[in-house]
Motif scaffolding. Structure first.
Motif, mmCIF file in Angstrom:
data_model
loop_
_atom_site.group_PDB
_atom_site.id
_atom_site.type_symbol
_atom_site.label_atom_id
_atom_site.label_comp_id
_atom_site.label_asym_id
_atom_site.label_seq_id
_atom_site.Cartn_x
_atom_site.Cartn_y
_atom_site.Cartn_z
ATOM 1 N N PRO A 148 -19.034 115.453 70.353
ATOM 2 C CA PRO A 148 -19.309 113.872 70.612
ATOM 3 C C PRO A 148 -20.287 113.726 71.641
ATOM 4 N N PRO A 149 -21.144 112.656 71.645
ATOM 5 C CA PRO A 149 -22.137 112.404 72.663
ATOM 6 C C PRO A 149 -21.338 112.044 74.016
ATOM 7 N N MET A 150 -22.047 112.209 74.924
ATOM 8 C CA MET A 150 -21.700 112.005 76.268
ATOM 9 C C MET A 150 -20.906 110.560 76.408
ATOM 10 N N ILE A 238 -27.097 103.676 70.676
ATOM 11 C CA ILE A 238 -28.593 103.601 70.330
ATOM 12 C C ILE A 238 -29.459 103.285 71.590
ATOM 13 N N TYR A 239 -28.660 102.114 72.312
ATOM 14 C CA TYR A 239 -29.395 101.646 73.584
ATOM 15 C C TYR A 239 -29.654 102.692 74.653
ATOM 16 N N ALA A 240 -28.634 103.521 74.637
ATOM 17 C CA ALA A 240 -28.488 104.672 75.494
ATOM 18 C C ALA A 240 -29.621 105.584 75.262
ATOM 19 N N LYS A 241 -29.845 105.991 73.993
ATOM 20 C CA LYS A 241 -30.879 106.928 73.554
ATOM 21 C C LYS A 241 -31.967 106.524 73.624
ATOM 22 N N ALA A 242 -32.310 105.093 73.358
ATOM 23 C CA ALA A 242 -33.704 104.489 73.494
ATOM 24 C C ALA A 242 -34.116 104.446 74.783
ATOM 25 N N MET A 247 -38.186 104.507 74.783
ATOM 26 C CA MET A 247 -38.946 103.680 73.650
ATOM 27 C C MET A 247 -38.216 102.486 73.265
ATOM 28 N N PRO A 248 -39.141 101.296 73.058
ATOM 29 C CA PRO A 248 -38.479 100.128 72.489
ATOM 30 C C PRO A 248 -37.703 100.556 71.239
ATOM 31 N N GLU A 269 -19.296 89.601 68.305
ATOM 32 C CA GLU A 269 -20.499 89.020 68.085
ATOM 33 C C GLU A 269 -21.021 88.665 69.588
ATOM 34 N N GLY A 270 -19.990 88.353 70.537
ATOM 35 C CA GLY A 270 -20.405 88.308 71.857
ATOM 36 C C GLY A 270 -21.259 89.497 72.456
ATOM 37 N N TYR A 271 -20.484 90.516 72.174
ATOM 38 C CA TYR A 271 -20.964 91.638 72.592
ATOM 39 C C TYR A 271 -22.224 92.274 72.368
ATOM 40 N N ILE A 272 -22.408 91.877 70.791
ATOM 41 C CA ILE A 272 -23.918 92.011 70.474
ATOM 42 C C ILE A 272 -24.866 91.148 70.886
ATOM 43 N N ASP A 273 -24.649 90.048 71.210
ATOM 44 C CA ASP A 273 -25.395 88.888 71.861
ATOM 45 C C ASP A 273 -25.833 89.571 73.005
ATOM 46 N N ASN A 274 -24.855 90.117 73.882
ATOM 47 C CA ASN A 274 -24.978 90.415 75.372
ATOM 48 C C ASN A 274 -26.028 91.630 75.471
ATOM 49 N N MET A 275 -25.805 92.355 74.363
ATOM 50 C CA MET A 275 -26.713 93.567 74.248
ATOM 51 C C MET A 275 -28.189 93.445 73.910
ATOM 52 N N THR A 276 -28.471 92.221 73.104
ATOM 53 C CA THR A 276 -29.849 91.846 72.714
ATOM 54 C C THR A 276 -30.646 91.631 74.000
ATOM 55 N N GLU A 277 -29.788 91.201 75.010
ATOM 56 C CA GLU A 277 -30.701 90.719 76.191
ATOM 57 C C GLU A 277 -31.007 92.129 77.014
#
Length: 575
Positions: A148-150, A238-242, A247-248, A269-277
């Motif tokens: 597994p990933p870290m 994906i955010y961590a790897k980007a 990379m954007p 959905e709240g978590y996803i919204d939070n991550m988009t910021e």
């Protein structure tokens, strides 16, 4: 202060006991503050931190009740199953012009595209560079245990170097055993980022030089299904790897569910919204194929009136849910009527959990309560065959208005891909059929249209104009007979909003290449991308926009790019 969940915990425990025993481990999504790791240690639960406010706890049903005794726990949500959206171009979306060397010459180089899906056929030449090396930077297969990933405990991660080693061998799957057995993720990735190396006659994808970060989702019971918790993990990864490769990133999600309020208020959905910021990113989500599926019903009930809502259950359905959402101010009673005519009688709203067995089906009814996230009330009904699949037939739900102030109620059955076309309402409502998480506020929700006929695809999920500040979908993209990469090699045609969303995902990658990497607009990500896609969308005459079918119009990337140039050159760009 101790926050309460959507219903008292003893009722939640009773309801989940329909599917779990006390010793069973189940995942829950937790919104928390403080030291959630200490809470997990005391309850012998495994804690996965997603960010400073969200975590996933794997906990026994016996210990679930104790979780709510901790001040650190603000809200708890059970995970829900999601399924992908396939039923079965570039020029229409004005993307080819943006790719041309004589125009913007954008290819997605230097931008990552995140694919959260059924995996990818990494051996397909469309995802390889000219020298045969892979364009995939990271591949996390949640279904293969061992590496597994870290910060994660399941699945196996494969790097670009490992995939290159596999591709250089005669037996690649001995090195990297991840396969896309469904073909869905491969098709989605081809639209967003295929480079056309597999055939000279095939169009490239939207961002043919973008790098890829892929998560093959885990699933429960069927390859088409995954859980909200697995998508949340994928987004974090994906955010961590980007950020690791600086990379954007433009992320595509072509999965969804009907299990929820469809107003963006769930923890998922709240978590996803939070991550988009966070980071330089955007998230694009398919609107689903539910408009013509007959899985939504809505009505406005008056004082003292009764509405008989009939629905059919088809063959070979072992279980299904029905989720009802209404204004808590209204008091309504519900009765379930089986095909043989047996009735539960009116179920009081003060009976939090009730169970009946009728015609070989266990019917469990749960009355929820408003939360500090949502003023609405959910009534959740679970149908399960007692000994095998439920007998097919015509059921009914009788809804009576006992004390009505507003009167509106909505009901959803599971998505088409989960229960098929023959399980449906006899009098369905086509509006408000966008699936979750395309209903999250901050994502770009993508519906589908037939670009050949320039007409709306009848299956594409539709929104509602009840709330002008919450318009979904955001826009539409080609979704009918789309030629794209096929798992196992070659190309095939696919239809569904699953292949509409990656048109926008790839377009966002091109926009970020122009804005962020070429230095033309350093803030071109997140909601700024959405706003310019809105403004540049093509709109048909004689239609009011935005609307629940087309959103702000159909994707027109060249018009969006022209607007970006105009606004930046005119001094309107943010600095």
């Amino acid at each position: 202060m101790i926050y309460q969940p959507f219903l008292p915990l003893d009722q939640l425990t009773r309801f989940t006991s329909d599917q779990y025993s006390d010793s069973d481990m189940l995942e829950v999504i937790v919104k928390y503050s403080g030291d959630i790791m200490a809470v997990g240690a005391e309850l012998d639960a495994f804690v996965e931190i997603l960010d400073v406010n969200y975590a996933i706890l794997t906990i026994s049903l016996a210990n679930l009740a104790k979780l709510y005794q901790y001040n650190e726990v603000e809200y708890v949500e059970l995970p829900k199953n999601l399924t992908y959206f396939l039923r079965e171009s570039l020029n229409s979306a004005c993307i080819s012009q943006v790719q041309r060397p004589t125009s913007f010459n954008l290819t997605g180089a230097g931008v990552a595209i995140g694919i959260i899906d059924s995996g990818i056929d990494y051996t397909h030449s469309d995802f390889q560079n000219q020298d045969g090396s892979t364009r995939i930077l990271f591949l996390w297969d949640q279904t293969i245990d061992g590496n597994p990933p870290m910060d994660f405990r399941n699945g196996s991660e494969y790097t670009k170097a490992q995939i290159d080693e596999a591709l250089a061998s005669d037996t690649p799957y001995e090195f990297v055993p991840s396969r896309d057995t469904e073909g869905h993720g491969t098709a989605v990735a081809g639209v967003a980022a295929g480079n056309g190396r597999g055939s000279d006659s095939v169009e490239k994808g939207v961002a043919p030089n973008a790098s890829l970060i892929v998560v093959k989702l885990g699933h429960t019971g069927h390859a088409a299904f995954t859980r909200t918790t697995e998508i949340m993990r994928a987004i974090k990864y994906i955010y961590a790897k980007a950020q690791e490769v600086n990379m954007p990133v433009s992320i595509n999600i072509s999965y969804g569910t009907n299990n929820g309020s469809h107003d963006g208020s769930s923890l998922f959905e709240g978590y996803i919204d939070n991550m988009t910021e966070r980071w330089r990113s955007c998230i694009c989500v398919a609107a689903g194929n539910e408009a013509s599926a007959g899985h939504h019903y809505s009505n406005l009930l008056t004082q003292g009136a009764t509405d008989r809502v009939e629905f059919s259950i088809s063959d070979n359905i072992s279980s299904l849910y029905m989720t009802i959402w209404k204004n808590f101010v209204d008091t309504m009673t519900f009765s379930v009527i089986s095909p043989s005519g047996r009735s539960t009688g009116e179920i009081s709203p003060f009976q939090r959990v009730t169970r009946f067995t009728m015609d070989g089906v266990l019917v469990s009814v749960l009355y929820g309560q408003p939360t500090h996230y949502n003023t609405a009330q959910e009534i959740y009904i679970l149908f399960r065959g007692v000994s095998g699949p439920m007998p097919p037939g015509l059921w009914a739900l009788s809804v009576r208005g006992l004390d009505i102030t507003y009167g509106l109620f909505d009901i959803w059955l599971p998505p088409l891909e989960e229960v098929g076309q023959e399980t449906d309402f006899l009098r369905p409502t086509v509006t408000n059929t966008i699936t979750i998480p395309a209903t999250a506020h901050q994502v770009i929700s993508v519906g589908g249209y037939n670009s050949t006929l320039n007409s709306m695809a009848d299956f594409s999920g539709q929104g509602t104009l009840r709330n002008i500040d919450f318009i979904k979908p955001d826009l539409v993209a080609p979704a009918v007979n789309i030629l794209t990469t096929k798992a196992g090699g070659g190309y095939d045609r696919f239809t569904g909003t699953s292949v509409a969303a990656p048109f926008v995902t790839g377009s966002a990658a091109l926009m970020m290449e122009w804005g962020l990497l070429q230095g033309n607009d350093p803030l071109l990500y997140g909601q700024r991308i959405k706003a310019f896609l809105w403004k540049g969308a093509e709109r048909l005459p004689n239609l009011a926009y935005p609307n629940p079918v087309w959103g702000y119009g159909s994707l027109s990337l060249c018009d969006t790019m022209d607007l970006l140039v105009e606004y930046n050159q005119s001094g309107f760009a943010l600095t």
